[in-house]
Design an enzyme around this catalytic site. Structure first.
Site, PDB file in Angstrom:
ATOM      1  N   ALA A 107     -36.860  24.859 -68.763  1.00  0.00           N
ATOM      2  CA  ALA A 107     -35.999  25.970 -68.369  1.00  0.00           C
ATOM      3  C   ALA A 107     -35.643  26.852 -69.561  1.00  0.00           C
ATOM      4  O   ALA A 107     -35.607  28.086 -69.450  1.00  0.00           O
ATOM      5  CB  ALA A 107     -34.733  25.432 -67.711  1.00  0.00           C
ATOM      6  N   ARG A 183     -34.881  18.875 -80.948  1.00  0.00           N
ATOM      7  CA  ARG A 183     -34.245  17.665 -81.451  1.00  0.00           C
ATOM      8  C   ARG A 183     -34.774  17.401 -82.849  1.00  0.00           C
ATOM      9  O   ARG A 183     -35.894  17.773 -83.185  1.00  0.00           O
ATOM     10  CB  ARG A 183     -34.535  16.451 -80.549  1.00  0.00           C
ATOM     11  CG  ARG A 183     -33.792  16.404 -79.234  1.00  0.00           C
ATOM     12  CD  ARG A 183     -32.298  16.154 -79.463  1.00  0.00           C
ATOM     13  NE  ARG A 183     -31.574  15.903 -78.213  1.00  0.00           N
ATOM     14  CZ  ARG A 183     -31.062  16.850 -77.446  1.00  0.00           C
ATOM     15  NH1 ARG A 183     -31.226  18.126 -77.788  1.00  0.00           N
ATOM     16  NH2 ARG A 183     -30.412  16.547 -76.345  1.00  0.00           N
ATOM     17  N   ASP A 207     -31.118  24.180 -85.691  1.00  0.00           N
ATOM     18  CA  ASP A 207     -29.839  23.707 -85.156  1.00  0.00           C
ATOM     19  C   ASP A 207     -29.827  22.186 -85.048  1.00  0.00           C
ATOM     20  O   ASP A 207     -28.808  21.611 -84.667  1.00  0.00           O
ATOM     21  CB  ASP A 207     -29.588  24.343 -83.774  1.00  0.00           C
ATOM     22  CG  ASP A 207     -28.208  24.053 -83.224  1.00  0.00           C
ATOM     23  OD1 ASP A 207     -27.223  24.354 -83.924  1.00  0.00           O
ATOM     24  OD2 ASP A 207     -28.104  23.525 -82.098  1.00  0.00           O
ATOM     25  N   GLU A 212     -28.059  13.033 -87.691  1.00  0.00           N
ATOM     26  CA  GLU A 212     -26.867  13.813 -87.365  1.00  0.00           C
ATOM     27  C   GLU A 212     -25.654  12.897 -87.253  1.00  0.00           C
ATOM     28  O   GLU A 212     -25.783  11.782 -86.758  1.00  0.00           O
ATOM     29  CB  GLU A 212     -27.087  14.584 -86.050  1.00  0.00           C
ATOM     30  CG  GLU A 212     -28.202  15.627 -86.159  1.00  0.00           C
ATOM     31  CD  GLU A 212     -28.395  16.436 -84.876  1.00  0.00           C
ATOM     32  OE1 GLU A 212     -27.690  16.171 -83.876  1.00  0.00           O
ATOM     33  OE2 GLU A 212     -29.246  17.332 -84.877  1.00  0.00           O
ATOM     34  N   HIS A 236     -25.955  21.772 -84.710  1.00  0.00           N
ATOM     35  CA  HIS A 236     -26.248  21.358 -83.330  1.00  0.00           C
ATOM     36  C   HIS A 236     -25.227  21.945 -82.344  1.00  0.00           C
ATOM     37  O   HIS A 236     -24.609  21.233 -81.549  1.00  0.00           O
ATOM     38  CB  HIS A 236     -26.275  19.828 -83.215  1.00  0.00           C
ATOM     39  CG  HIS A 236     -27.153  19.354 -82.086  1.00  0.00           C
ATOM     40  ND1 HIS A 236     -27.948  18.239 -82.162  1.00  0.00           N
ATOM     41  CD2 HIS A 236     -27.374  19.853 -80.840  1.00  0.00           C
ATOM     42  CE1 HIS A 236     -28.609  18.061 -81.038  1.00  0.00           C
ATOM     43  NE2 HIS A 236     -28.273  19.043 -80.218  1.00  0.00           N
ATOM     44  N   VAL A 237     -25.084  23.254 -82.393  1.00  0.00           N
ATOM     45  CA  VAL A 237     -24.122  23.948 -81.533  1.00  0.00           C
ATOM     46  C   VAL A 237     -24.778  24.999 -80.645  1.00  0.00           C
ATOM     47  O   VAL A 237     -24.073  25.807 -80.020  1.00  0.00           O
ATOM     48  CB  VAL A 237     -23.011  24.616 -82.379  1.00  0.00           C
ATOM     49  CG1 VAL A 237     -22.108  23.575 -83.016  1.00  0.00           C
ATOM     50  CG2 VAL A 237     -23.613  25.536 -83.447  1.00  0.00           C
ATOM     51  N   ALA A 238     -26.103  25.005 -80.562  1.00  0.00           N
ATOM     52  CA  ALA A 238     -26.782  26.019 -79.748  1.00  0.00           C
ATOM     53  C   ALA A 238     -26.343  25.966 -78.288  1.00  0.00           C
ATOM     54  O   ALA A 238     -26.356  26.984 -77.594  1.00  0.00           O
ATOM     55  CB  ALA A 238     -28.300  25.837 -79.840  1.00  0.00           C
ATOM     56  N   TRP A 239     -25.936  24.808 -77.834  1.00  0.00           N
ATOM     57  CA  TRP A 239     -25.536  24.605 -76.436  1.00  0.00           C
ATOM     58  C   TRP A 239     -24.114  25.088 -76.140  1.00  0.00           C
ATOM     59  O   TRP A 239     -23.722  25.239 -74.981  1.00  0.00           O
ATOM     60  CB  TRP A 239     -25.593  23.118 -76.100  1.00  0.00           C
ATOM     61  CG  TRP A 239     -24.631  22.312 -76.941  1.00  0.00           C
ATOM     62  CD1 TRP A 239     -24.867  21.800 -78.178  1.00  0.00           C
ATOM     63  CD2 TRP A 239     -23.289  21.971 -76.618  1.00  0.00           C
ATOM     64  NE1 TRP A 239     -23.746  21.156 -78.663  1.00  0.00           N
ATOM     65  CE2 TRP A 239     -22.762  21.244 -77.721  1.00  0.00           C
ATOM     66  CE3 TRP A 239     -22.468  22.204 -75.522  1.00  0.00           C
ATOM     67  CZ2 TRP A 239     -21.462  20.747 -77.750  1.00  0.00           C
ATOM     68  CZ3 TRP A 239     -21.165  21.702 -75.547  1.00  0.00           C
ATOM     69  CH2 TRP A 239     -20.679  20.979 -76.652  1.00  0.00           C
TER      70      TRP A 239
END
Length: 270
Positions: A107, A183, A207, A212, A236-239
């Site tokens: 998606a 990832r 990201d 982590e 890791h904040v793209a979401w």
């Protein structure tokens, strides 16, 4: 996690607040009859926008020019335009000159494709590495070699570990950018760092990391000697957005409701 009583006793469902399932031992859950559902497609818009943010930041050398301007380099050293030049010594490309290669066509990959086209970019969706590309896709090796922007947005699995490594970086254009929102472990960080230092590619935005939370103490991309590279790093904040939280809540409720009413989560993966 949610527990419910049924005619056959108590059953358990695990609803993952993410589309990825690598945080859960699916094999053990399946073996024990524990239903597992994820919350897919909740962060598609947000991750796509983060990809664009990393693209513009790296193509326009935003972080580097910000640091130099704040350090007073402009009045003392003159024009900062050369800071934005790529290893090919050419000025930055614009969207109409970009070919965005997409590795991972879920998606998020589909939304990146459509959004990139709205900006006037050309796109190419990669087939599987080492395999003949199906209709509508382009051979993996061709995408690596021809793309000016390479976006990595596929799940981590044993097959995708170090998918982008030294061989791939050696094939990329000197003005190419790598954007990684997948990832950690899919892009070989050592090979990426070496490629940036040697000018094999123009820049990178990531990201995600092999370990982590990432820090200079455990990740080579974050050490002080990388500050002069066209490398943009985010934690890791793209979401992360209000829309994503709303979507997560909706999907999680659907998983629990489906488990209670139908015996399985709405978005079942196991």
């Amino acid at each position: 996690m949610y527990t419910a009583a049924t005619n056959s006793g108590f059953r358990i469902v695990v609803s993952i607040i993410a589309s990825g399932t690598d945080s859960v031992d699916l094999a053990t859950c399946c073996a024990r009859g524990i239903a597992v559902g994820n919350t897919p497609h909740c962060n598609v818009t947000t991750v796509t926008e983060h990809v664009l943010a990393l693209y513009f930041a790296t193509r326009r050398s935003i972080v580097q020019t910000n640091m130099l301007t704040r350090a007073g380099d402009w009045p003392t050293k003159g024009s900062q335009q050369a800071t934005m030049d790529g290893p090919d010594n050419k000025a930055p490309r614009t969207c109409h000159d970009e070919l965005v290669g997409i590795i991972g066509y879920g998606a998020i990959g589909k939304n990146i494709e459509s959004t990139a086209r709205l900006l006037g970019m050309k796109t190419a969706v990669a087939g599987r590495k080492g395999a003949q590309a199906p209709e509508g896709r382009v051979a993996f090796e061709t995408v690596i070699h021809e793309s000016s922007v390479l976006v990595v947005c596929l799940p981590r699995s044993p097959e995708t570990l170090n998918l982008i490594s030294e061989v791939e970086f050696n094939q990329m254009k000197p003005y190419a950018l790598l954007i990684n929102v997948s990832r950690g472990g899919i892009v070989d960080e050592g090979a990426l760092l070496s490629s940036l230092r040697q000018g094999k590619i123009a820049g990178a935005g990531t990201d995600v990391y092999s370990q982590e939370p990432a820090a200079p103490s455990n990740n080579i991309l974050l050490t002080s000697d990388t500050a002069d590279l066209n490398l943009v790093t985010t934690p890791h904040v793209a979401w992360y957005s209000e829309e994503t939280f709303d979507n997560y809540n909706r999907a999680c409720r659907s998983n629990v409701a489906g488990f209670v009413t139908k015996g399985e989560p709405e978005y079942r993966v196991c």
